[in-house]
Write a protein that holds these residues in place. Structure first.
Motif, short mmCIF file in Angstrom:
data_model
loop_
_atom_site.label_atom_id
_atom_site.label_comp_id
_atom_site.label_asym_id
_atom_site.label_seq_id
_atom_site.Cartn_x
_atom_site.Cartn_y
_atom_site.Cartn_z
N LEU A 101 50.87 -19.88 9.35
CA LEU A 101 50.22 -21.16 9.13
C LEU A 101 49.92 -21.33 7.64
CD1 LEU A 101 49.49 -23.32 11.23
CD2 LEU A 101 47.13 -22.57 11.07
N ALA A 102 50.06 -22.54 7.15
CA ALA A 102 49.95 -22.79 5.71
C ALA A 102 48.51 -22.85 5.22
CB ALA A 102 50.67 -24.09 5.36
N LYS A 103 47.56 -23.06 6.10
CA LYS A 103 46.17 -23.21 5.67
C LYS A 103 45.25 -22.35 6.55
CE LYS A 103 45.71 -27.40 8.47
NZ LYS A 103 45.35 -28.83 8.46
N PRO A 104 44.06 -22.02 6.06
CA PRO A 104 43.19 -21.11 6.81
C PRO A 104 42.40 -21.76 7.93
CG PRO A 104 42.17 -21.67 4.72
CD PRO A 104 43.54 -22.29 4.71
N GLU A 105 42.47 -23.10 8.03
CA GLU A 105 41.76 -23.78 9.12
C GLU A 105 42.78 -24.34 10.12
OE1 GLU A 105 41.33 -25.04 5.93
OE2 GLU A 105 39.62 -23.77 5.43
N LEU A 106 42.36 -24.46 11.37
CA LEU A 106 43.22 -25.05 12.39
C LEU A 106 43.26 -26.56 12.24
CD1 LEU A 106 42.07 -22.95 15.47
CD2 LEU A 106 44.25 -22.77 14.26
N ASP A 107 42.11 -27.16 11.95
CA ASP A 107 42.00 -28.62 11.83
C ASP A 107 41.13 -28.98 10.64
OD1 ASP A 107 43.54 -29.45 14.08
OD2 ASP A 107 41.87 -28.94 15.40
N ASP A 108 41.39 -30.14 10.06
CA ASP A 108 40.58 -30.63 8.94
C ASP A 108 39.36 -31.36 9.47
OD1 ASP A 108 42.36 -29.64 7.01
OD2 ASP A 108 43.64 -31.41 7.22
N VAL A 109 38.47 -30.61 10.08
CA VAL A 109 37.22 -31.16 10.62
C VAL A 109 36.08 -30.26 10.20
CG1 VAL A 109 38.34 -32.27 12.61
CG2 VAL A 109 37.52 -29.91 12.82
N SER A 110 34.86 -30.80 10.25
CA SER A 110 33.70 -29.99 9.87
C SER A 110 33.28 -29.03 10.98
CB SER A 110 32.53 -30.91 9.52
OG SER A 110 32.18 -31.73 10.63
N GLU A 111 33.77 -29.26 12.17
CA GLU A 111 33.42 -28.42 13.32
C GLU A 111 33.91 -26.99 13.08
OE1 GLU A 111 33.88 -28.84 18.19
OE2 GLU A 111 35.23 -29.90 16.84
N ARG A 112 33.04 -26.02 13.29
CA ARG A 112 33.38 -24.63 12.99
C ARG A 112 33.67 -23.81 14.23
NH1 ARG A 112 29.21 -22.64 8.35
NH2 ARG A 112 31.02 -21.54 7.58
N ALA A 113 33.10 -24.18 15.38
CA ALA A 113 33.31 -23.41 16.61
C ALA A 113 33.21 -24.33 17.82
CB ALA A 113 32.28 -22.28 16.72
N ARG A 114 33.89 -23.94 18.87
CA ARG A 114 33.84 -24.67 20.14
C ARG A 114 33.59 -23.68 21.26
NH1 ARG A 114 39.27 -28.46 19.07
NH2 ARG A 114 38.25 -29.91 17.60
N THR A 115 32.81 -24.10 22.24
CA THR A 115 32.40 -23.22 23.34
C THR A 115 33.24 -23.47 24.58
OG1 THR A 115 30.13 -23.20 22.49
CG2 THR A 115 30.46 -22.49 24.77
N SER A 116 33.65 -22.39 25.21
CA SER A 116 34.44 -22.50 26.44
C SER A 116 33.67 -23.28 27.49
CB SER A 116 34.77 -21.10 26.98
OG SER A 116 35.53 -20.38 26.04
N GLY A 117 34.39 -24.10 28.26
CA GLY A 117 33.74 -24.98 29.22
C GLY A 117 33.74 -24.49 30.65
N LEU A 118 34.25 -23.29 30.90
CA LEU A 118 34.22 -22.71 32.25
C LEU A 118 33.18 -21.60 32.30
CD1 LEU A 118 38.05 -22.65 33.07
CD2 LEU A 118 36.29 -24.09 34.11
N PRO A 119 32.66 -21.30 33.49
CA PRO A 119 31.54 -20.34 33.60
C PRO A 119 31.97 -18.90 33.31
CG PRO A 119 32.29 -21.01 35.77
CD PRO A 119 33.03 -21.87 34.79
N ALA A 120 31.82 -18.48 32.07
CA ALA A 120 32.33 -17.19 31.62
C ALA A 120 31.71 -16.02 32.38
CB ALA A 120 32.08 -17.04 30.12
N ARG A 121 30.41 -16.05 32.60
CA ARG A 121 29.76 -14.93 33.29
C ARG A 121 30.26 -14.79 34.72
NH1 ARG A 121 25.57 -12.76 30.45
NH2 ARG A 121 24.84 -13.97 28.64
N ALA A 122 30.42 -15.91 35.40
CA ALA A 122 30.91 -15.86 36.78
C ALA A 122 32.34 -15.32 36.84
CB ALA A 122 30.84 -17.24 37.42
N LEU A 123 33.16 -15.70 35.87
CA LEU A 123 34.53 -15.22 35.84
C LEU A 123 34.59 -13.74 35.49
CD1 LEU A 123 36.42 -18.22 34.21
CD2 LEU A 123 35.82 -17.82 36.60
N ARG A 124 33.73 -13.32 34.57
CA ARG A 124 33.64 -11.88 34.27
C ARG A 124 33.25 -11.10 35.51
NH1 ARG A 124 28.32 -10.18 31.47
NH2 ARG A 124 27.72 -10.81 33.57
#
Length: 202
Positions: free
Chosen positions: A106-129
């Motif tokens: 990839l040519a740049k260190p960011e995935l997208d040119d947005v200020s957003e730095r992180a996104r949280t998974s939307g499925l119940p991680a603990r239940a799946l674990r």
């Protein structure tokens, strides 16, 4: 059970540098035989994604538009992990030193040119674990999906607004998938994890 009309997209990845055999590609061939087409009235669609940055748009985004899933569960391999890791977030970062399966970085260190730095998974991680652990598999929650295509795929899927999660599994030792002691357990964990996803989606 009556079909609810809902769909879960389940993906694995093709081989890439450092992983000439990708166990998640083999999972995508084996899981349909274990789960069938429906669980709790939810339809599963299994796909293998190319491990390329170009495939991020051409394939992954295309599948979301074509299938219009109600949830997405991605599987990927990480040779540094010895447990199943349920990734709870994706970050807006990308490695520029590790090429994809086509030899492209990839040519740049960011995935997208947005200020957003992180996104949280939307499925119940603990239940799946917990579902994965009922198969006897070591499974943990993780906040580090890396900076390669695993993280990018999760970033994009969460950003689409579709409840999504990423599951990292360990690398496959030499030999057949079904003859390695650890992989039948990982396969069973994947089955139970997907059944739990369907149960919560119904």
């Amino acid at each position: 059970m009556k079909n609810t009309g809902k769909t879960i997209l389940v993906t694995g990845f093709s081989p890439f540098p450092g992983a000439p055999v990708n166990p998640t590609q083999q999972l995508m061939a084996r899981l349909p035989r274990r789960l069938g087409k429906h669980q709790f009235g939810i339809e599963f669609v299994f796909k293998v994604l190319p491990t390329t940055w170009a495939g991020r748009e051409e394939t992954t985004a295309g599948l979301r538009r074509e299938i219009r899933p109600d949830a997405i569960v991605h599987f990927g391999v990480d040779g540094t992990r010895r447990t199943i890791n349920i990734e709870t977030r994706a970050v807006n970062r990308a490695t520029r030193v590790r090429p994809d399966a086509a030899g492209v970085s990839l040519a740049k260190p960011e995935l997208d040119d947005v200020s957003e730095r992180a996104r949280t998974s939307g499925l119940p991680a603990r239940a799946l674990r917990d579902a994965a652990r009922t198969a006897g598999a070591p499974a943990n929650l993780s906040t580090d999906a890396g900076t390669y295509l695993c993280n990018a795929t999760l970033w994009d899927s969460i950003g689409s607004g579709i409840p999504s999660i990423f599951i990292h599994v360990s690398a496959l030792p030499k030999g057949r998938f079904d003859r390695r002691p650890s992989y039948p357990v990982i396969e069973e964990a994947a089955v139970r994890l997907l059944q739990e996803t369907a149960r919560r989606l119904k």
